[in-house]
Design a protein around this motif. Structure first.
Motif, PDB file in Angstrom:
ATOM      1  N   UNK B   7       2.422 -30.212  -5.665  1.00 16.59           N
ATOM      2  CA  UNK B   7       1.203 -30.473  -6.423  1.00 16.59           C
ATOM      3  C   UNK B   7       0.071 -30.693  -5.439  1.00 16.59           C
ATOM      4  N   UNK B   8      -1.109 -30.232  -5.804  1.00 16.09           N
ATOM      5  CA  UNK B   8      -2.282 -30.600  -5.011  1.00 16.09           C
ATOM      6  C   UNK B   8      -2.612 -32.050  -5.357  1.00 16.09           C
ATOM      7  N   UNK B   9      -3.365 -32.756  -4.488  1.00 14.93           N
ATOM      8  CA  UNK B   9      -3.738 -34.135  -4.832  1.00 14.93           C
ATOM      9  C   UNK B   9      -4.484 -34.211  -6.160  1.00 14.93           C
ATOM     10  N   UNK B  10      -5.289 -33.206  -6.493  1.00  8.18           N
ATOM     11  CA  UNK B  10      -6.018 -33.238  -7.760  1.00  8.18           C
ATOM     12  C   UNK B  10      -5.041 -33.167  -8.921  1.00  8.18           C
ATOM     13  N   UNK B  11      -4.060 -32.300  -8.788  1.00 10.48           N
ATOM     14  CA  UNK B  11      -3.066 -32.159  -9.832  1.00 10.48           C
ATOM     15  C   UNK B  11      -2.249 -33.445  -9.994  1.00 10.48           C
ATOM     16  N   UNK B  12      -1.910 -34.056  -8.857  1.00 16.53           N
ATOM     17  CA  UNK B  12      -1.122 -35.282  -8.892  1.00 16.53           C
ATOM     18  C   UNK B  12      -1.876 -36.391  -9.629  1.00 16.53           C
ATOM     19  N   UNK B  13      -3.143 -36.569  -9.281  1.00 15.62           N
ATOM     20  CA  UNK B  13      -3.899 -37.653  -9.913  1.00 15.62           C
ATOM     21  C   UNK B  13      -4.341 -37.299 -11.336  1.00 15.62           C
ATOM     22  N   UNK B  14      -4.377 -36.021 -11.663  1.00 17.65           N
ATOM     23  CA  UNK B  14      -4.666 -35.604 -13.040  1.00 17.65           C
ATOM     24  C   UNK B  14      -3.475 -35.996 -13.922  1.00 17.65           C
ATOM     25  N   UNK B  15      -2.277 -35.634 -13.462  1.00 15.18           N
ATOM     26  CA  UNK B  15      -1.071 -35.962 -14.232  1.00 15.18           C
ATOM     27  C   UNK B  15      -0.822 -37.462 -14.338  1.00 15.18           C
ATOM     28  N   UNK B  16      -1.158 -38.187 -13.295  1.00 16.51           N
ATOM     29  CA  UNK B  16      -0.833 -39.610 -13.232  1.00 16.51           C
ATOM     30  C   UNK B  16      -2.088 -40.476 -13.260  1.00 16.51           C
ATOM     31  N   UNK B  17      -3.058 -40.064 -14.088  1.00 16.59           N
ATOM     32  CA  UNK B  17      -4.345 -40.748 -14.034  1.00 16.59           C
ATOM     33  C   UNK B  17      -4.309 -42.209 -14.479  1.00 16.59           C
ATOM     34  N   UNK B  18      -3.261 -42.614 -15.220  1.00 15.75           N
ATOM     35  CA  UNK B  18      -3.212 -44.021 -15.632  1.00 15.75           C
ATOM     36  C   UNK B  18      -3.028 -44.914 -14.410  1.00 15.75           C
ATOM     37  N   UNK B  19      -2.466 -44.369 -13.345  1.00 19.34           N
ATOM     38  CA  UNK B  19      -2.263 -45.119 -12.114  1.00 19.34           C
ATOM     39  C   UNK B  19      -3.614 -45.431 -11.432  1.00 19.34           C
ATOM     40  N   UNK B  20      -4.626 -44.645 -11.762  1.00 20.41           N
ATOM     41  CA  UNK B  20      -5.959 -44.868 -11.187  1.00 20.41           C
ATOM     42  C   UNK B  20      -6.858 -45.591 -12.185  1.00 20.41           C
ATOM     43  N   UNK B  21      -6.279 -46.109 -13.276  1.00 26.28           N
ATOM     44  CA  UNK B  21      -7.069 -46.869 -14.239  1.00 26.28           C
ATOM     45  C   UNK B  21      -7.528 -46.069 -15.444  1.00 26.28           C
ATOM     46  N   UNK B  22      -7.158 -44.794 -15.533  1.00 24.25           N
ATOM     47  CA  UNK B  22      -7.613 -43.972 -16.663  1.00 24.25           C
ATOM     48  C   UNK B  22      -6.514 -43.874 -17.716  1.00 24.25           C
ATOM     49  N   UNK B  23      -6.068 -45.021 -18.227  1.00 20.74           N
ATOM     50  CA  UNK B  23      -4.897 -45.036 -19.113  1.00 20.74           C
ATOM     51  C   UNK B  23      -5.221 -44.894 -20.609  1.00 20.74           C
ATOM     52  N   UNK B  24      -6.440 -45.176 -21.005  1.00 16.75           N
ATOM     53  CA  UNK B  24      -6.837 -44.979 -22.415  1.00 16.75           C
ATOM     54  C   UNK B  24      -8.365 -44.877 -22.421  1.00 16.75           C
TER      55      UNK B  24
END
Ligand SMILES: Nc1ncnc2c1ncn2[C@@H]1O[C@H](COP(=O)(O)OP(=O)(O)OP(=O)(O)O)[C@@H](O)[C@H]1O
Ligand SMILES: Nc1ncnc2c1ncn2[C@@H]1O[C@H](COP(=O)(O)OP(=O)(O)OP(=O)(O)O)[C@@H](O)[C@H]1O
Ligand SMILES: [Mg+2]
Ligand SMILES: [Mg+2]
Lengths: 463, 463
Positions: B7-24
């Motif tokens: 995965x590119x870093x963008x893809x990784x953080x897109x898929x796991x965005x709740x880990x960066x605070x984008x959970x709802x």
């Protein structure tokens, strides 16, 4: 003047390794063990193989607190052409699919290897025999952090004398066995508790061997990869699906791309959304995609996600596990039907154990699991702790604290909503929170029946 | 067969965005606002510019819960050749240096842009006038998620009529103003509380304007980039330093590479480690580096890290901030001397406010800050909460709960040990925990003096 630069994923996770659980030597030793064990179990029980896992931690040096951590399994192995990247490239793996697996980030084993590399300089040793292969492949690998690519120091191939399959992974890391000991032992114990079909040997640096023999020979059905559910779409996912799926019409695309969408449901949806079934999907504009995503999420006519991509523990395993470690006088388990959040299917399971050898305490003992992984840290940040301590009034079920009460929670999903890449606590996703509450209430009602019955028996005895 | 992929870093953080605070949607709206505000403040107060920040959130659409979030600042701007990557490439930024800044991951604004892109399809608008430039550059950018690179939809250059400098960033995201409102308003309020030298305007979707005018014209000295401290080394860092620094001898290398290492200390260290001062650093083997890293961490003769790379709030600002928002009868602040963990300098500051308009409560009100950023989520997972509620016996200081007690904690460092990339709680690093405890005790002793004095006065009045 600002110094702009980009970081490779390896560099990013090297600098910020505490975010992945590598915040101090004790915690890092724990994280190293669990990343390797979780990979070993994914390589076995997801493939219908009764797991035999050997874990060894030994002191590598007398001057420095360096430990060799080795995990060997009888799993499906790794194709040799993928080994360098699987172990030497951060964000590379085989679990980026919609299926319940312990792994999900493509990062875990690389973090352990990185940490070993920066604290001891030693490369990882990987030996693997892929399923049905006649050869064993052995590698020594370091990670080129700046480029995020493997450095293969050594690669050997040897013909096997007798058929077998599996993988061995060995790293040397700076650790602190004294501080990590109780948590690592507890992690292995709870792993075995929910995998009674696994043979687990753990030899620790004190020379003790902890053996958890296989007690049942029946494996739960392995989870099957599934397609996304329409309620989980966003514009980017639609773009990706459209470019990857051959479909001449929008109707055909909807049926092929998503789970729970048959021809009837697809036609009803297109009518609801007032869309032409015959449009070529590749001709949809960004505004069309935005509209389509909004309508797909809105439409109520799709069946809910099915549980074929999931592999719950089941009530039998939960009750047996609680009985074995807690010796309670009462135990009950509940496995809920599949639910979904953002299109991801999930199942919540709960076990309650009461009395017997459980010492009374001011709050319940909470055993948390997610995709069969025991979660031992960050308890108070976990949604399960919130539900158990703030959303259930235990007095309604005949429980007054201090009480001998233990609760097991298991959340399994194609995507567990972890709070961090260290996989220690689960985020407060509303659908998951609701299911946890309902599952606990269901189990607590049975506890209430038991407690009331016991009270009546005591009353009867007095007379 | 396993499907391997990267995965590119963008893809990784897109898929796991709740880990960066984008959970709802509510949390995502909050995170979007704060990522943009933190960038605006870094572009001003770290450069000796009195910040003027304008924040606007407006409802973008009537059918969907889409909000336009715009933040404008009078900061140093961004050189146009770096704008596409700064906003379109995940893990790209200018804060990967050893200096106290709010930003640290090279991820924040990209998460907001990604989230906007997947929920509304809209590109980010960036307008920037770099310091001393005669031109304003305007961009519209999307992120190519698969490749992790920018897609520049539009780029314009316009000559300025009058001189100025600064940046405007505008995104459209799916949000939930109703649920996010109180936290966003509180975040802006607390940001202003510790930045009384900043002029902050915040216009919300209800049409209300929250204005926090500048109350002091004195900026704290901006932090200065520093070199790593020898206690923070590992083998990989040594390798990187050796390849980046021109030095013919190990002695020269030690003096050039590290802070707190002068010629005298370097010579004493080499004697302690039994190393030849004249070795060519590039000729050191991995085992030599391992030994060198171990000895550098062991040696006690280096001065502790200095605070020049840090920018604490200071006792005056902390007391003024607490007085302004809480109207207490007593307030005290403590700024500790610089300390270090893993070679990273840090300073802990604490404020205590008591009585007055603070309503009594069962636990203290905790206002947490890290590198001047207000932390509003995950309170119970934060090391500050642990220290305040479990490691201080408040009865020793004359405080019995319920009590009208508020505590402000500020941790500033060249690397704040956050628990996650969403920057909401700080990990339990032993050195930081110890400093927090000492700072709180120091402030609490002054509270005790005040409470005892007040008790005596009351006693005297009764007689
Ligand atoms: N013991 C093993 N047997 C078979 N395959 C393995 C084993 N260990 C690692 N792998 C392979 O290497 C890949 C990378 O492992 P890694 O732990 O880095 O990521 P992951 O398990 O996919 O996700 P996570 O970061 O969540 O652990 C796995 O996806 C798997 O394909
Ligand atoms: N308003 C602004 N003024 C000046 N530079 C900015 C502004 N916003 C962003 N930048 C530049 O863009 C870069 C990337 O910002 P981004 O928020 O992604 O990362 P960061 O702030 O460095 O780290 P973090 O992920 O912790 O926020 C910054 O490092 C900075 O150089
Ligand atoms: Mg893994
Ligand atoms: Mg930022």
């Amino acid at each position: 003047p600002e110094k702009f630069k980009s970081l490779s994923p390896a560099e990013f996770f090297y600098r910020n390794r505490e975010i992945a659980g590598f915040s101090n030597p004790a915690r890092a030793l724990y994280q190293t063990v669990r990343e390797l064990v979780e990979n070993a179990l994914d390589a076995t029980d997801c493939y219908g193989i009764l797991p035999t896992i050997q874990v060894e931690i030994s002191r590598e040096s007398n001057e420095a607190p360096h430990y060799r951590v080795t995990v060997a399994d009888n799993g499906i192995g790794i194709p040799p052409e993928h080994v360098p990247q699987a172990f030497g490239q951060v964000l590379y793996g085989s679990k980026y699919v919609l299926k319940q697996t312990r792994g999900m980030f493509g990062l875990g084993v690389k973090m352990a290897i990185l940490y070993g590399q920066i604290t001891t300089g030693k490369p990882v040793i990987v030996e693997t025999v892929p399923y049905r292969s006649k050869y064993k492949y052995s590698f020594k690998i370091l990670i080129d952090i700046e480029k995020n690519q493997p450095i293969v120091l050594e690669r050997k191939v040897r013909k096997l004398k007798r058929r077998r399959h599996g993988t061995l992974v060995s790293v040397v890391v700076e650790g602190d066995w004294g501080r990590a000991k109780s948590r690592i032992i507890e992690y292995i114990k709870r792993t075995a508790m929910v995998a009674p079909y696994a043979n687990i040997y753990f030899k620790d640096p004190d020379g003790n061997v902890h053996h958890y023999p296989r007690v049942i020979r029946k494996l739960p059905p392995p989870p099957k990869e599934t397609k996304p559910h329409p309620h989980g779409v966003d514009i980017e996912l639609l773009k990706t699906l459209i470019s990857n799926i051959e479909a001449n019409t929008l109707l055909e695309f909807l049926i092929k791309a998503f789970q729970s969408v048959g021809e009837k449901a697809a036609k009803e949806f297109l009518e609801f959304a007032k869309l032409d079934p015959n449009i070529k999907p590749s001709e949809l504009s960004i505004d069309d995609l935005k509209y389509l995503a909004m309508k797909l999420k809105e439409f109520n006519g799709f069946k809910s996600p099915r549980g074929t991509s999931l592999s719950p523990l089941g009530e039998e395993i939960i009750e047996a596990g609680l009985k074995q470690i807690l010796k309670p006088e009462f135990v009950v388990a509940v496995t809920r039907k599949p639910s979904a959040y953002s299109g991801h299917p999930f199942i919540v399971e709960v076990g309650i154990a009461y009395g017997g050898q459980i010492p009374p305490a001011e709050t319940p003992y909470l055993y948390r699991f997610a995709n069969k992984i025991p979660l031992l840290y960050d308890e108070k940040a976990d949604v399960a702790w919130k539900v158990v301590t703030e959303e259930i009034d235990w007095r309604n079920y005949g429980v007054t604290f201090p009480a001998p009460l233990a609760i097991l929670t298991h959340i399994c999903s194609t995507k567990v909503p972890y709070k961090g890449v260290g996989k220690e606590s689960v985020a407060e996703v509303p659908e998951v929170e609701r299911e946890l509450k309902n599952a606990i209430r269901e189990a607590a009602r049975k506890l209430k029946t038991y407690i009331s019955k016991k009270m009546r028996e005591l009353e009867a005895k007095k007379k």
